[in-house]
Design a protein around this motif. Structure first.
Motif, PDB file in Angstrom:
ATOM      1  N   ARG A 182      57.541  47.887 102.230  1.00 20.24           N
ATOM      2  CA  ARG A 182      58.260  47.400 103.402  1.00 20.24           C
ATOM      3  C   ARG A 182      58.029  45.894 103.582  1.00 20.24           C
ATOM      4  O   ARG A 182      58.033  45.373 104.693  1.00 20.24           O
ATOM      5  N   GLY A 188      57.528  48.150 111.210  1.00 19.43           N
ATOM      6  CA  GLY A 188      58.037  49.357 110.583  1.00 19.43           C
ATOM      7  C   GLY A 188      56.954  50.306 110.140  1.00 19.43           C
ATOM      8  O   GLY A 188      57.243  51.418 109.691  1.00 19.43           O
ATOM      9  N   PRO A 192      57.687  49.506 115.717  1.00 17.11           N
ATOM     10  CA  PRO A 192      59.079  49.564 115.258  1.00 17.11           C
ATOM     11  C   PRO A 192      59.736  48.190 115.231  1.00 17.11           C
ATOM     12  O   PRO A 192      59.427  47.318 116.042  1.00 17.11           O
ATOM     13  N   ARG A 193      60.646  48.001 114.278  1.00 20.86           N
ATOM     14  CA  ARG A 193      61.474  46.799 114.210  1.00 20.86           C
ATOM     15  C   ARG A 193      62.715  47.029 115.062  1.00 20.86           C
ATOM     16  O   ARG A 193      63.434  48.013 114.857  1.00 20.86           O
ATOM     17  N   GLY A 196      68.051  44.752 112.962  1.00 26.37           N
ATOM     18  CA  GLY A 196      68.491  45.379 111.716  1.00 26.37           C
ATOM     19  C   GLY A 196      69.367  46.594 111.895  1.00 26.37           C
ATOM     20  O   GLY A 196      69.573  47.348 110.937  1.00 26.37           O
ATOM     21  N   ARG A 199      70.245  52.238 112.660  1.00 32.13           N
ATOM     22  CA  ARG A 199      69.613  53.117 111.672  1.00 32.13           C
ATOM     23  C   ARG A 199      68.152  52.746 111.474  1.00 32.13           C
ATOM     24  O   ARG A 199      67.282  53.613 111.410  1.00 32.13           O
ATOM     25  N   ARG A 200      67.878  51.435 111.361  1.00 29.80           N
ATOM     26  CA  ARG A 200      66.497  51.000 111.176  1.00 29.80           C
ATOM     27  C   ARG A 200      65.663  51.317 112.418  1.00 29.80           C
ATOM     28  O   ARG A 200      64.506  51.734 112.304  1.00 29.80           O
ATOM     29  N   ARG A 203      64.873  54.942 112.397  1.00 31.76           N
ATOM     30  CA  ARG A 203      63.924  55.240 111.338  1.00 31.76           C
ATOM     31  C   ARG A 203      62.510  54.811 111.745  1.00 31.76           C
ATOM     32  O   ARG A 203      61.545  55.544 111.578  1.00 31.76           O
ATOM     33  N   ASP A 204      62.396  53.582 112.287  1.00 33.45           N
ATOM     34  CA  ASP A 204      61.087  53.091 112.695  1.00 33.45           C
ATOM     35  C   ASP A 204      60.532  53.859 113.883  1.00 33.45           C
ATOM     36  O   ASP A 204      59.327  54.113 113.968  1.00 33.45           O
ATOM     37  N   ARG A 405      72.327  60.183 108.034  1.00 37.12           N
ATOM     38  CA  ARG A 405      72.257  59.801 106.628  1.00 37.12           C
ATOM     39  C   ARG A 405      72.506  60.957 105.665  1.00 37.12           C
ATOM     40  O   ARG A 405      72.398  60.773 104.449  1.00 37.12           O
ATOM     41  N   GLN A 417      60.384  55.600  97.738  1.00 33.33           N
ATOM     42  CA  GLN A 417      60.163  54.197  98.092  1.00 33.33           C
ATOM     43  C   GLN A 417      58.835  53.750  97.498  1.00 33.33           C
ATOM     44  O   GLN A 417      57.779  54.009  98.054  1.00 33.33           O
TER      45      GLN A 417
END
Length: 469
Positions: A182, A188, A192-193, A196, A199-200, A203-204, A405, A417
């Protein structure tokens, strides 16, 4: 799904397997997590809720105006025809209504008695009390043993969900540049971010929440397992085989076992009463006239002198020896104690504190107290509530992530990843969990068997679940 650079087909199959188990666990446990979080969140604040419900029955008289306990117990028994005294509860304040539990077989009724007039203020079945209903909804789904089994399965699969989630989340090294998968940053991972795109953010929110609540959630789940019918039976069998069994378990073994214990108490109290009558002795039973109940008055005085943290319950003799049992049932279980008092003399003939119990009982006691939010007061309640809210966030965000997704016609495991590295700790943890919780081990074996024998042979299922590379 094609192999990412630097990943072997074996690694990718293992990654898809872990993700698939994570998905199975989430699919099964999300409804239970939402339900258990709701009911558990209510039960965390049981002391405040019960105090609010009982508020109309507090501070009714001055201490000197209260009638003797024997008179009040007789009034409670008379309010429920055919009943006998099961438990006399010492009041929190001397002027409060006396709460006296009487029973007929396995059925118990809590009677609120005015301390000055002995008038019946309220009667309610013990199992009809609000927090008892919440307790059964939380632990058994109001479905007895089968409900308890479902809750135990959900709890153990939630553990698998957390373990596999941590494995999938764990920051890895990209082979091509040697940096964190990352970007080598804390964003992240630990927080959390917010930029972006949605979705990001989702996810975070899922990954970071999972990181922070995982340890506390595991403690919360494991500390609740002793209540589960199957795992509770398993624990008792192990303790019996190892010679560590307690004479009397300090936590519920399920609604059926609780009902059996109430019926046994009722039967033994009645046998004790009949024994007194058959021997021509003085009747000191709870359904006798008030004048023949001097024992309860003596026992209450002795019990008060013990200064046990409340609530404190007094149970009548179940044998001809005339020994009353005193139990402190504080929600903070390390403060609990029991004692025995001779009803004829009021002498304390035995006492056991929390520190006198077997270490297994002490560990379970600490765990249950933390689980119920009682171990360190309001801070414990708020911490447990935060964990429950974290689990709800984790569950809802997982549904949003998967829905956004998912590819058409497939389960939708994301590509690996970074390098997967060693995964033997995860495998060892899953095997250990299967041994500790046999019901989970059986269910996991059935899932693996279904994949190998049935699902992998059906092309549609095999393609959807990613069983074929």
């Amino acid at each position: 799904m094609s192999n990412a650079p630097g990943h072997s087909a074996r690694q990718e199959r293992w990654y898809r397997t872990i993700w698939r188990w994570h998905f199975y666990a989430g699919l099964f446990t999300v409804p239970f997590i939402l339900w258990l979080s709701l009911t558990g969140g209510l039960y965390l604040f049981r002391p405040q809720i019960e105090a609010l419900l009982d508020q109309p029955y507090t501070e009714l008289v001055r201490e000197t105006e209260a009638l003797p306990p024997a008179r009040l117990a007789a009034a409670a028994v008379s309010a429920v025809p055919g009943s006998v005294l099961h438990r006399y509860i010492l009041p929190q304040q001397s002027g409060d209504a006396r709460q006296i539990v009487v029973g007929t077989g396995a059925s118990e009724t809590r009677v609120y008695i005015h301390p000055k007039t002995a008038a019946v203020l309220k009667t309610i079945g013990e199992e009809d009390r609000l927090m008892r209903i919440v307790f059964r909804l939380h632990g058994e789904l109001m479905a007895g043993r089968w409900g308890s089994m479902l809750v135990e399965l959900a709890a153990s699969w939630a553990i698998l969900m957390i373990l596999t989630g941590l494995f999938l989340w764990w920051p890895r090294t990209e082979r091509k540049n040697g940096k964190n998968g990352r970007g080598g940053r804390l964003a992240g991972v630990f927080y959390p971010r917010l930029g972006g795109g949605r979705r990001r953010v989702w996810r975070d929110l899922h990954a970071v929440t999972g990181l922070w609540v995982s340890l506390f959630a595991l403690i919360l789940i494991f500390s609740g397992l002793p209540w589960a019918k199957n795992w509770g039976d398993y624990l008792r069998e192990v303790r019996a085989l190892t010679g560590t069994a307690a004479a009397q378990q300090d936590w519920s073994a399920g609604s059926a076992a609780d009902a059996h214990a109430r019926a046994a108490l009722d039967e033994n109290v009645r046998l004790h009463m009949a024994g007194h009558e058959g021997h021509g002795g003085v009747q000191e039973s709870a359904n006798a006239p008030a004048a023949s109940l001097p024992a309860l008055n003596r026992v209450v005085l002795s019990a008060k002198a013990l200064s046990m943290p409340g609530p404190v319950e007094l149970s009548p003799p179940t044998s001809f020896a005339g020994i009353w049992t005193v139990r402190g049932i504080s929600a903070n279980r390390p403060q609990r104690a029991t004692a025995e008092i001779d009803g004829r003399t009021g002498a304390v003939i035995g006492r056991e504190g929390f520190e006198d119990r077997h270490w297994i009982d002490r560990v379970v006691g600490y765990g249950i107290a933390a689980h119920e939010g009682a171990l360190f007061g309001i801070a414990n309640q708020l911490l447990a509530l935060a964990v429950l809210l974290g689990l709800v966030t984790l569950s809802l965000s997982s549904l949003v992530l998967w829905w956004r997704r998912r590819p058409a016609g497939r389960l939708g495991a994301p590509p690996p990843q970074g390098a997967l590295g060693r995964s033997w700790p995860l495998a060892a943890a899953i095997v250990l969990l299967a041994l500790i919780v046999p019901l989970f081990g059986i269910s996991l074996a059935l899932v693996i068997l279904a994949e190998k024998v049935w699902l992998a042979r059906v092309p549609r299922f095999a393609a959807y679940l990613g069983l074929r590379g």
